[in-house]
Motif scaffolding. Structure first.
Motif: not given
Length: 484
Positions: A86-88, A92, A107, A214, A216
């Motif tokens: 999972f890429v943050h 967001p 965040r 988040g 993601p």
């Protein structure tokens, strides 16, 4: 769980995230499971494809996954070993208020509050108590809402924020346009008119998720979730049969239980004859919400936002004010096209560059349209983006579009382009698909429903499949005890 000759313990029809979750949960309990999928690959709404040009990876349906990280079922999986990352994004969500002016949902609660000026303390009061308790709250939100809550005071605190309309809550909680607009954009994910009761619940939950876990994206594309779930199901011994559309449950091999990852319309088609007339009529009354019109782009470079802060955000809302968003969503709910549609946009390659060839980018956007609409909203969406990012159109190398009607042709569970498995107004949020103490069971003791037309509804979380599997296991255990 290993397949044995003779009767299978459980058959699951439909290999979307909920069907896969149900199969995994049944197999974890040591049951033999067979999973049928009509398409040649599993995944449902969690697929990726080169929709525009070779080397440009696009998420076909679902693309941003706050619920994946909050879901108790998904949290029980070892995503790392399943090769799902999972890429943050840095931020967001950004809400574009006007060209050159936006507000950020960060965040951090305090960082978000700082950007909301005089309404900062109101934002803290609204989401702060929920964020502090998110690990106790979200399992309640992601389950059937009609059972007594484990934490009554926390449930009451959430209800105060969830039950009103988004318009009422935004006007009551906030004094200024930026905070009201931010909350309206979050709530518009409900596809309800923002004057409708419970529309505020979507704003509250999505705001809470942004701070708690988040929003993601998945490294390499959403299809990695489907591949990961398929790998876990196969590891547990689930027999997966792809390219096999089930037209009638009576034609399936003998099994103790059958779980349908289908919406009521398809449930009636494949199993309606197994139910009494009253339950059939209740399923026929099930209502579907507005559809979506979606555009995917291959771009020569990043979107040239006038306000550079928009480039820090994973998701961008192009909506303007609370009044403007409410007017657009009200029009769509009444069966008309919005003059200025509320647009949800994501540019995943800013944070996951491997999805496009060097220096190139992908982006997608969608807006809400009436259910089943064939309308082409490309011009409306692109002119909306151009207002906030002059020169955007010059970057387009190729585009792929999908109308609401085409969404259903791609995935029959998206009836009329409704990506939530059915309207999520107050009645169908609490009672979906019908008014019944156990929403996953049907009058046929062997047939269960495990799609997003059961609680908690739309989104990639697997919880509808998980809860339905738990009910089916209980039924099988009772039958075993009875036989013994």
């Amino acid at each position: 769980a290993r397949m044995v000759a003779g009767r299978i313990d459980a058959i699951v029809v439909g290999a979307g995230p909920n069907g896969l979750a149900a199969a995994i949960e049944l197999a974890r309990a040591g049951r033999s499971v067979r999973l049928y999928e009509a398409e040649e690959t599993v995944g449902g709404a969690t697929r990726s494809a080169e929709s525009t040009l070779p080397g440009f990876i696009h998420d076909v349906c679902s693309a941003v996954h706050p619920l994946a990280l909050a879901s108790p079922f998904f949290r029980s999986l070892d995503w790392q070993s399943l090769d799902v990352g999972f890429v943050h994004p840095d931020v967001p969500l950004a809400h574009a208020l006007a060209p050159g002016r936006s507000v950020l949902l960060e965040r951090d609660v305090d960082a978000t509050a700082a950007g909301l000026g005089p309404d900062g303390s109101a934002w803290r009061r609204l989401v702060g108590p929920l964020v502090a308790e998110w690990e106790r709250l979200l399992p309640m939100v992601l389950g059937p809402l009609v059972r007594p809550p484990h934490h009554p005071l926390l449930a009451a605190r959430f209800a105060v924020r969830a039950l009103p309309s988004a318009v009422a809550l935004a006007r009551l909680a906030f004094r200024e346009q930026p905070a009201r607009a931010l909350f309206a954009g979050l709530s518009a994910h409900s596809t309800l008119p923002l004057e409708a009761p419970v529309s505020a619940s979507f704003g509250a939950v999505l705001g809470l998720l942004a701070h708690a876990v988040g929003w993601p994206i998945v490294r390499g594309g959403t299809g990695a979730i489907a591949a990961g779930l398929e790998a876990e199901a196969r590891r547990l011994g689930v027999d997966i049969v792809v390219g096999s559309r089930v037209g009638d449950v009576d034609r399936l091999p003998p099994a103790h239980v059958v779980l349908l990852d289908l919406t009521p319309r398809q449930v009636l088609a494949v199993a309606g004859h197994r139910f009494p007339a009253r339950y059939r009529r209740a399923l026929q009354r099930y209502r579907y919400g507005p559809g979506v019109f979606k555009v995917d782009w291959a771009l020569a470079g990043p979107i040239p936002w006038r306000d550079h802060a928009l480039g820090r955000a994973g998701t961008v809302h192009l909506g303007g004010s609370l009044r403007e968003i409410a007017a657009g969503e009200r029009a769509v709910a009444a069966g008309a096209l919005a003059d200025r549609p509320f647009v949800i946009l994501v540019q995943p390659t800013l944070f996951d560059p491997a999805r496009a060839p060097g220096g190139r980018h992908t982006a997608w956007a969608y807006c809400h349209v009436p259910n089943g609409s064939n309308a082409d909203m490309t011009e409306a969406i692109e002119s909306r983006i151009d207002a906030f990012a002059p020169g955007f159109r010059d970057l387009i190398l190729a585009r792929s579009t999908r109308s609401a009607a085409a969404m259903e042709a791609y995935d029959p569970n998206d009836v009329g382009g409704d990506i939530n498995g059915g309207l999520q107004d107050w009645r169908q949020l609490f009672f979906r698909p019908v008014v019944r103490s156990d929403p996953y069971s049907t009058p046929d003791p062997r047939v269960f429903i495990c799609s997003s037309s059961t609680p908690p509804g739309g989104g990639v979380h697997g919880m509808s499949g998980y809860h339905a599997a738990r009910r089916a296991l209980r039924r099988m255990d009772r039958r075993r005890t009875h036989r013994a």
